[in-house]
Design a protein around this motif. Structure first.
Motif, PDB file in Angstrom:
ATOM      1  N   GLN A   1     -25.369  -5.000 -12.642  1.00  0.00           N
ATOM      2  CA  GLN A   1     -26.165  -5.920 -13.476  1.00  0.00           C
ATOM      3  C   GLN A   1     -25.250  -6.911 -14.205  1.00  0.00           C
ATOM      4  O   GLN A   1     -25.522  -8.114 -14.255  1.00  0.00           O
ATOM      5  N   ALA A   2     -24.141  -6.398 -14.728  1.00  0.00           N
ATOM      6  CA  ALA A   2     -23.193  -7.278 -15.441  1.00  0.00           C
ATOM      7  C   ALA A   2     -22.641  -8.338 -14.494  1.00  0.00           C
ATOM      8  O   ALA A   2     -22.514  -9.522 -14.849  1.00  0.00           O
ATOM      9  N   ARG A   3     -22.351  -7.919 -13.282  1.00  0.00           N
ATOM     10  CA  ARG A   3     -21.817  -8.821 -12.269  1.00  0.00           C
ATOM     11  C   ARG A   3     -22.843  -9.890 -11.908  1.00  0.00           C
ATOM     12  O   ARG A   3     -22.529 -11.071 -11.813  1.00  0.00           O
ATOM     13  N   GLU A   4     -24.099  -9.461 -11.742  1.00  0.00           N
ATOM     14  CA  GLU A   4     -25.135 -10.426 -11.353  1.00  0.00           C
ATOM     15  C   GLU A   4     -25.480 -11.376 -12.489  1.00  0.00           C
ATOM     16  O   GLU A   4     -25.683 -12.559 -12.279  1.00  0.00           O
ATOM     17  N   GLU A   5     -25.539 -10.865 -13.714  1.00  0.00           N
ATOM     18  CA  GLU A   5     -25.980 -11.718 -14.824  1.00  0.00           C
ATOM     19  C   GLU A   5     -24.882 -12.604 -15.391  1.00  0.00           C
ATOM     20  O   GLU A   5     -25.169 -13.637 -15.973  1.00  0.00           O
ATOM     21  N   THR A   6     -23.624 -12.193 -15.263  1.00  0.00           N
ATOM     22  CA  THR A   6     -22.557 -12.997 -15.884  1.00  0.00           C
ATOM     23  C   THR A   6     -21.570 -13.576 -14.869  1.00  0.00           C
ATOM     24  O   THR A   6     -20.790 -14.461 -15.210  1.00  0.00           O
ATOM     25  N   GLY A   7     -21.557 -13.049 -13.658  1.00  0.00           N
ATOM     26  CA  GLY A   7     -20.589 -13.518 -12.654  1.00  0.00           C
ATOM     27  C   GLY A   7     -19.223 -12.844 -12.782  1.00  0.00           C
ATOM     28  O   GLY A   7     -18.309 -13.147 -12.020  1.00  0.00           O
ATOM     29  N   ILE A   8     -19.080 -11.935 -13.747  1.00  0.00           N
ATOM     30  CA  ILE A   8     -17.790 -11.239 -13.893  1.00  0.00           C
ATOM     31  C   ILE A   8     -17.601 -10.272 -12.714  1.00  0.00           C
ATOM     32  O   ILE A   8     -18.579  -9.789 -12.133  1.00  0.00           O
ATOM     33  N   ARG A   9     -16.361 -10.033 -12.336  1.00  0.00           N
ATOM     34  CA  ARG A   9     -16.065  -9.049 -11.296  1.00  0.00           C
ATOM     35  C   ARG A   9     -15.852  -7.703 -11.973  1.00  0.00           C
ATOM     36  O   ARG A   9     -15.379  -7.657 -13.120  1.00  0.00           O
ATOM     37  N   VAL A  10     -16.173  -6.620 -11.280  1.00  0.00           N
ATOM     38  CA  VAL A  10     -16.081  -5.314 -11.937  1.00  0.00           C
ATOM     39  C   VAL A  10     -15.196  -4.340 -11.174  1.00  0.00           C
ATOM     40  O   VAL A  10     -15.119  -4.370  -9.940  1.00  0.00           O
ATOM     41  N   GLU A  11     -14.533  -3.499 -11.963  1.00  0.00           N
ATOM     42  CA  GLU A  11     -13.543  -2.561 -11.444  1.00  0.00           C
ATOM     43  C   GLU A  11     -13.855  -1.197 -12.017  1.00  0.00           C
ATOM     44  O   GLU A  11     -14.161  -1.083 -13.207  1.00  0.00           O
ATOM     45  N   THR A  12     -13.791  -0.143 -11.172  1.00  0.00           N
ATOM     46  CA  THR A  12     -14.086   1.197 -11.677  1.00  0.00           C
ATOM     47  C   THR A  12     -13.296   2.252 -10.914  1.00  0.00           C
ATOM     48  O   THR A  12     -12.812   1.996  -9.823  1.00  0.00           O
ATOM     49  N   GLU A  13     -13.191   3.434 -11.540  1.00  0.00           N
ATOM     50  CA  GLU A  13     -12.421   4.522 -10.913  1.00  0.00           C
ATOM     51  C   GLU A  13     -13.273   5.326  -9.930  1.00  0.00           C
ATOM     52  O   GLU A  13     -14.445   5.585 -10.186  1.00  0.00           O
ATOM     53  N   VAL A  14     -12.641   5.715  -8.834  1.00  0.00           N
ATOM     54  CA  VAL A  14     -13.272   6.657  -7.910  1.00  0.00           C
ATOM     55  C   VAL A  14     -12.396   7.894  -7.859  1.00  0.00           C
ATOM     56  O   VAL A  14     -11.175   7.804  -7.725  1.00  0.00           O
ATOM     57  N   MET A  15     -13.036   9.077  -7.975  1.00  0.00           N
ATOM     58  CA  MET A  15     -12.266  10.330  -7.953  1.00  0.00           C
ATOM     59  C   MET A  15     -12.544  11.132  -6.689  1.00  0.00           C
ATOM     60  O   MET A  15     -11.803  12.043  -6.371  1.00  0.00           O
ATOM     61  N   ASP A  16     -13.651  10.812  -6.022  1.00  0.00           N
ATOM     62  CA  ASP A  16     -14.145  11.669  -4.953  1.00  0.00           C
ATOM     63  C   ASP A  16     -14.247  10.867  -3.652  1.00  0.00           C
ATOM     64  O   ASP A  16     -14.886   9.814  -3.625  1.00  0.00           O
ATOM     65  N   VAL A  17     -13.634  11.395  -2.620  1.00  0.00           N
ATOM     66  CA  VAL A  17     -13.672  10.749  -1.301  1.00  0.00           C
ATOM     67  C   VAL A  17     -15.106  10.399  -0.898  1.00  0.00           C
ATOM     68  O   VAL A  17     -15.364   9.348  -0.331  1.00  0.00           O
ATOM     69  N   ARG A  18     -16.044  11.299  -1.237  1.00  0.00           N
ATOM     70  CA  ARG A  18     -17.431  11.103  -0.804  1.00  0.00           C
ATOM     71  C   ARG A  18     -18.113   9.949  -1.502  1.00  0.00           C
ATOM     72  O   ARG A  18     -19.180   9.505  -1.101  1.00  0.00           O
ATOM     73  N   LEU A  19     -17.510   9.457  -2.604  1.00  0.00           N
ATOM     74  CA  LEU A  19     -18.178   8.407  -3.388  1.00  0.00           C
ATOM     75  C   LEU A  19     -17.596   7.018  -3.182  1.00  0.00           C
ATOM     76  O   LEU A  19     -18.076   6.049  -3.749  1.00  0.00           O
ATOM     77  N   VAL A  20     -16.569   6.915  -2.351  1.00  0.00           N
ATOM     78  CA  VAL A  20     -15.899   5.614  -2.180  1.00  0.00           C
ATOM     79  C   VAL A  20     -16.868   4.571  -1.617  1.00  0.00           C
ATOM     80  O   VAL A  20     -17.024   3.477  -2.164  1.00  0.00           O
TER      81      VAL A  20
END
Ligand code: PEP
Ligand code: MN
Length: 274
Positions: free
Chosen positions: A86-105
């Motif tokens: 939602q933040a990306r769509e409404e503001t155009g900012i790019r987003v970065e987040t952590e992945v810990m689990d192979v199944r969630l990549v």
């Protein structure tokens, strides 16, 4: 001697990692900022708008949290990913987040522009290989007690699967100091990594310090010694943060940090990405 993909000689001009229109590496200095964790729609949207208004193009926010205690806030999971989208769509900012689990990549990459492998997973080889199979921009953080060689071999796992879009992140290592600061920022690692590899090197002063007042001096030192950017924690109300509240900058403190960085980036002939 074995030739490694991370070796500087394989790409002396240096790797550039593109996240949307933002460039990490080469002559740029890129500040990625945002909360430790996504907590609510209000918090995420406030941060995205604030960062955008200051010219920052990439927001960090974790939704899967590697917490020392299982009773601490574990993150919003997929609901958090939806807030980032939602933040990306409404503001155009790019987003970065952590992945810990192979199944969630794969699913995480439906929502975000860049993924992070945290310190605790630096030697999770299956995870390294999985993100290596994608072409997504990846931040790989140095393990809490990892040597430079261990860090570089972890990077090699990602590169070896074919993903060249890798950014290394020094975030402090564990030393005998346990009280005055959370970890010891290994400043020497920055020129060492820059001389041995072609990969961009950024610094996370927040997890290195553990305390907000140290974030600005460590950031300035990192910029001065040649880092390609920063990963900084900032929260609309640090005292209310659900994780890492002691190290979060307030929005005003982040503004001060950005203005302190300008003259150093100028001296180093770095294009400021904010
Ligand atoms: C983070 O950046 O959210 C984080 C948990 O940091 P680290 O993996 O460096 O501890
Ligand atoms: Mn944190």
């Amino acid at each position: 001697m074995t030739d490694y993909l991370f070796d500087k000689k394989n790409k002396p001009e240096g790797t550039i990692v593109n996240v949307g229109d933002t460039v990490i590496g080469k002559d740029s200095f890129t500040v990625i900022a945002g909360p430790c964790s996504a907590e609510s729609e209000e918090q995420v949207m406030y941060m995205a708008r604030f960062l955008k208004s200051k010219g920052l193009e990439i927001m960090r926010a974790s939704v899967y949290k590697p917490r020392t205690s299982p009773y601490s806030f574990q993150g919003l999971g997929e609901d958090g990913l939806k807030l980032l989208q939602q933040a990306r769509e409404e503001t155009g900012i790019r987003v970065e987040t952590e992945v810990m689990d192979v199944r969630l990549v794969e699913n995480t990459l439906r929502y975000v522009d860049m993924i992070r492998i945290g310190s605790r997973n630096m030697q999770n080889y299956d995870l390294l290989k999985e993100v290596g199979k994608t072409r997504a921009p990846v931040i790989l953080k140095r393990g809490l007690s990892a040597t430079i060689d261990e860090f570089l071999f972890a990077a090699e796992y990602v590169l070896n699967e074919g993903n060249p879009n890798l950014v290394l992140c020094e975030r402090g290592i564990r030393t005998f100091e346990q009280q005055a600061y959370r970890n010891t920022l290994d400043l020497a690692a920055i020129p060492v990594l820059k001389s041995r590899t072609h990969l961009p090197v950024i610094v996370d002063p927040s997890h290195a310090a553990g305390i907000a007042y140290l974030v600005t001096p460590l950031s300035i030192a990192a910029a001065a010694i040649g880092a390609d950017g920063l990963l900084v924690e900032v929260h609309p109300k640090p005292e209310e943060a659900l994780s890492d509240r002691e190290q979060a900058l307030s929005p005003v403190q982040l503004e001060h940090l950005l203005s302190d960085l300008r003259p150093i980036c100028k001296i180093n002939a770095r294009q400021i990405n904010f």
